[in-house]
Design an enzyme around this catalytic site. Structure first.
Site: not given
Ligand code: NAD
Length: 314
Positions: A18, A93, A156
């Site tokens: 993301v 979620r 969406r």
């Molecule tokens: P991902 O696993 O690809 O990336 C998450 C990143 O966070 C990784 O790079 C990881 O190293 C980092 N991370 C984890 N803990 C950390 C910490 N303590 N300090 C620093 N970095 C840390 O996941 P993603 O697909 O990028 O999703 C990220 C978040 O976005 C998820 O919670 C997902 O559910 C959310 N998301 C939200 C929406 C929305 O509409 N709000 C939409 C899609 C995804």
């Protein structure tokens, strides 16, 4: 907020799917002087930086910087918080809550220590609970912290409505409000196209509208089941939000904010239509909701409060 927008710095917190899709969308959208990537894996960040830098030659002049220390993120204008665990297949979620609330506790105060006036856009899920938590653990002014909320659900929904209504999704004024998740609801009673209620269109039926909403609500599970994660829709949503900030655009977007006497509800972050400008959320607009929608709003707040107080770190 800076007046001189040519020095606008966006810091992406968490360089996963993301975060990096957002960085790419921001670069292509343009208007940002610097995009800072913050993550724990410096080696990966260096590769991401170089890849993005090559794209600047084909898009916009933008400095790309990397850091694994929040204290280095000084002079940021907006933090885009994408760090944390992602939703697993079949996981709601809300089940993510306990895991990701701790990350907010650890990081949010550090970020705002580095750049006290920066806006903080929460994206990590469950985004409403994390927005609530970020507001609680930081000493920030009203409107400075907000979540992407149901902006994506709304996009969406409009897309799926456009599959049977005769206009582009952009011109379908229909919102999904409440939680970004199971306790969202479509505000159908106020939905319109060109100032005509949706119900005035021969192609409209309530069943089809509810089907469009269900597709929107279940989209994350469908996409995660197919390819493991969702990131293009949220990447575009983040770019839309950041552009409204950098241009002081005053766009009306469904974003997550801690509500205060919204149809009698207070003290929880949920999505309502908000005016977003250079200083963050300027105001929440009281959407016109019928009795059933007001009931859904009430249920949403009660459900989120129940989970929030049960899952927040002691
Ligand atoms: P991902 O696993 O690809 O990336 C998450 C990143 O966070 C990784 O790079 C990881 O190293 C980092 N991370 C984890 N803990 C950390 C910490 N303590 N300090 C620093 N970095 C840390 O996941 P993603 O697909 O990028 O999703 C990220 C978040 O976005 C998820 O919670 C997902 O559910 C959310 N998301 C939200 C929406 C929305 O509409 N709000 C939409 C899609 C995804």
């Amino acid at each position: 907020m800076k007046k001189n927008n040519d020095r606008f710095k966006v810091a992406i917190i968490g360089a996963g799917k993301v975060g990096m899709t957002a960085a790419y969308a921001l670069l292509l959208a343009g208007g940002f002087h610097e995009i800072a990537l913050y993550g724990r894996d410096k080696r990966k960040l260096i590769g991401e930086k170089l890849d993005l830098e090559h794209a600047t030659a084909l898009s916009h002049k933008t400095a790309i910087s990397v850091s694994d220390d929040p204290a280095e993120l000084t002079d940021s204008d907006i933090f885009i918080f994408c760090a944390g665990a992602a939703q697993a297949v079949g996981e709601t979620r809300l089940q993510l809550a306990a895991r990701n609330l701790q990350i907010v506790d650890d990081l949010a105060p550090e970020l705002l220590k580095a750049s006290p006036k920066a806006l903080l856009l929460m994206v990590t899920n469950p985004v409403d609970l994390l927005t609530m938590r970020a507001q609680e653990v930081t000493n920030t002014k009203k409107g400075q912290i907000f979540g992407s909320g149901t902006l994506l659900d709304t996009a969406r929904f409009r897309f799926h409505l456009s599959e049977f209504l005769p206009v582009h999704p952009r011109s379908i004024h229909a919102y999904v409000l409440g939680e970004h998740g199971d306790h969202s609801f479509p505000a159908i009673s106020s939905a319109n196209i060109g100032a005509q209620p949706l119900t005035g269109f021969s192609e409209f039926s309530r069943e089809k509208a509810l089907e469009a909403y269900c597709k929107a609500r279940n989209a994350a599970n469908a996409i995660i089941g197919s390819k493991g994660a969702t990131y293009y829709g949220i990447g575009a949503s983040i770019a839309k939000i950041a552009r409204s900030v950098v241009t002081n655009g005053q766009s009306v977007l469904s974003l997550s904010v801690v509500i205060d006497d919204y149809y009698g509800q207070s003290g929880m972050a949920i999505s309502v239509p908000c005016v977003l400008g250079g200083n963050g959320i300027e105001r929440a607009i009281k959407a016109s909701l019928d009795d059933e929608e007001q009931e859904r709003l009430k249920e949403c707040v009660a459900a989120l409060k129940g989970i929030y107080f049960a899952s927040k770190p002691k």
